[in-house]
Design a protein around this motif. Sequence first.
Motif, PDB file in Angstrom:
ATOM      1  N   UNK A 186       0.806  -1.219   0.000  1.00  0.00           N
ATOM      2  CA  UNK A 186       0.000   0.000   0.000  1.00  0.00           C
ATOM      3  C   UNK A 186       0.845   1.278   0.000  1.00  0.00           C
ATOM      4  N   UNK A 187       2.127   1.139   0.273  1.00  0.00           N
ATOM      5  CA  UNK A 187       2.985   2.323   0.377  1.00  0.00           C
ATOM      6  C   UNK A 187       4.288   2.066  -0.371  1.00  0.00           C
ATOM      7  N   UNK A 188       4.431   2.588  -1.589  1.00  0.00           N
ATOM      8  CA  UNK A 188       5.667   2.384  -2.341  1.00  0.00           C
ATOM      9  C   UNK A 188       6.877   2.958  -1.599  1.00  0.00           C
ATOM     10  N   UNK A 189       8.011   2.321  -1.747  1.00  0.00           N
ATOM     11  CA  UNK A 189       9.236   2.732  -1.064  1.00  0.00           C
ATOM     12  C   UNK A 189       9.981   3.762  -1.911  1.00  0.00           C
ATOM     13  N   UNK A 190       9.397   4.941  -2.024  1.00  0.00           N
ATOM     14  CA  UNK A 190      10.011   6.000  -2.808  1.00  0.00           C
ATOM     15  C   UNK A 190      10.840   6.933  -1.945  1.00  0.00           C
ATOM     16  N   UNK A 191      10.957   8.182  -2.390  1.00  0.00           N
ATOM     17  CA  UNK A 191      11.697   9.198  -1.644  1.00  0.00           C
ATOM     18  C   UNK A 191      10.693  10.099  -0.932  1.00  0.00           C
ATOM     19  N   UNK A 192      11.127  10.719   0.153  1.00  0.00           N
ATOM     20  CA  UNK A 192      10.229  11.559   0.937  1.00  0.00           C
ATOM     21  C   UNK A 192       9.947  12.878   0.231  1.00  0.00           C
ATOM     22  N   UNK A 193      10.976  13.489  -0.330  1.00  0.00           N
ATOM     23  CA  UNK A 193      10.826  14.776  -1.016  1.00  0.00           C
ATOM     24  C   UNK A 193      11.234  14.586  -2.476  1.00  0.00           C
ATOM     25  N   UNK A 194      10.347  14.933  -3.370  1.00  0.00           N
ATOM     26  CA  UNK A 194      10.580  14.647  -4.787  1.00  0.00           C
ATOM     27  C   UNK A 194      11.254  15.781  -5.545  1.00  0.00           C
ATOM     28  N   UNK A 195      11.569  16.888  -4.888  1.00  0.00           N
ATOM     29  CA  UNK A 195      12.135  18.039  -5.596  1.00  0.00           C
ATOM     30  C   UNK A 195      13.580  18.330  -5.200  1.00  0.00           C
ATOM     31  N   UNK A 196      14.282  17.349  -4.640  1.00  0.00           N
ATOM     32  CA  UNK A 196      15.692  17.534  -4.276  1.00  0.00           C
ATOM     33  C   UNK A 196      16.544  17.409  -5.538  1.00  0.00           C
ATOM     34  N   UNK A 197      17.364  18.408  -5.792  1.00  0.00           N
ATOM     35  CA  UNK A 197      18.212  18.399  -6.993  1.00  0.00           C
ATOM     36  C   UNK A 197      19.404  17.465  -6.768  1.00  0.00           C
ATOM     37  N   UNK A 198      19.573  16.509  -7.658  1.00  0.00           N
ATOM     38  CA  UNK A 198      20.691  15.572  -7.590  1.00  0.00           C
ATOM     39  C   UNK A 198      21.851  16.054  -8.459  1.00  0.00           C
ATOM     40  N   UNK A 199      21.548  16.477  -9.666  1.00  0.00           N
ATOM     41  CA  UNK A 199      22.594  16.920 -10.597  1.00  0.00           C
ATOM     42  C   UNK A 199      21.955  17.740 -11.710  1.00  0.00           C
TER      43      UNK A 199
END
Length: 347
Positions: free
Chosen positions: A193-206
């Motif tokens: 019921x809860x995908x194991x994604x990231x908490x914040x989707x707008x963090x710049x990686x590169x």
Amino acid sequence: MPKVSALDMPDVPMGQLPEHLQLQRSRVVCKADAPIHLESFCKNFKLEVIRLTEDEIEFDMIGIDASLANAFRRILIAEVPMMAIEKVLMVNNTSVIADEVLAHRLGLIPLNADPRLFEYLSENDSPNERNTIVYKLDVSCRKGGPRMTVKSDQLKWLPNGSELEMTPPNQSAKPKSYTSFSCSQDSMPEFSKKPLGVKHEDIIIAKLGPGQAIELEAHAVKGIGKVHAKWSPVSTAWYRMLPEVVLLKDIKGDDAEKLVKKCPVNVFDIEDLGNGKKKAVVSKPRACTLCRECIRGVNEELVELRRVKDHFIFTIESAGALPPEVLFTEAVKILEDKCDRVISDLS
């Protein structure tokens, strides 16, 4: 309590204080700690939640010692476990960011995964669905196009485990992946019921220029903050003693107006007494930061700043994996386990 000076005591030489006052001024006397009785502690201890949001909690702990408050702070920072990216398998990286720097940035991205549902990965264990989360990042910027910003939402969860194959020791051996999942994680009840994604989707990686690309696989495992800061579940956890602001004398008229304006956090307010008279009152003592601005100058004899010794204002800012109130309960459990181990070893 009125101040005593050498001028008030003719038998004391100028510039000297009585021996007991001189001792109090120049020395810290160490005495035996007062015994702590369990019954009185249970009777006097209180915990009051002042503010609670999705990522932050502020509460009061009343009736405890500073050592206990500090124990909770240290456990929250260093011993409550969290999931974080530990291993990065770099397939292709033509960006301007070095592999090591890119791996470090990935490790600091908060994951939306409950660490209580996972086991620790030891040196003798193989990565499986119970101790490892696998993510994939495959992005590229086409030639002739504009620059591209890679954000954390482009990390894709691989519930079936690693898609990369290890180099077999010999050509006849069957190739194996870097993980040994016996089942897909999205088929497990706790993760379905809860995908194991990231908490914040707008963090710049590169940021990629035309023709640049990044392809990698990242493996997240369970750890604690004293091994590496990326496993710390809190952005910060801190406490302070409750401030107490006392007006030793009534401050009225223009002096009251000046006192109110001097405080940068609006601790004081004006009370209207009628007939055009007004006096200063302490309206928000909790907001006091003990900057001492109010007692500088003419108000030094009128205002006294104190701290309540057994009343702590505790603030927890979660990094995102667990709510802040859950983090505190986990810290309490860890401290309880430590106490049980000590009692067991002593007995």
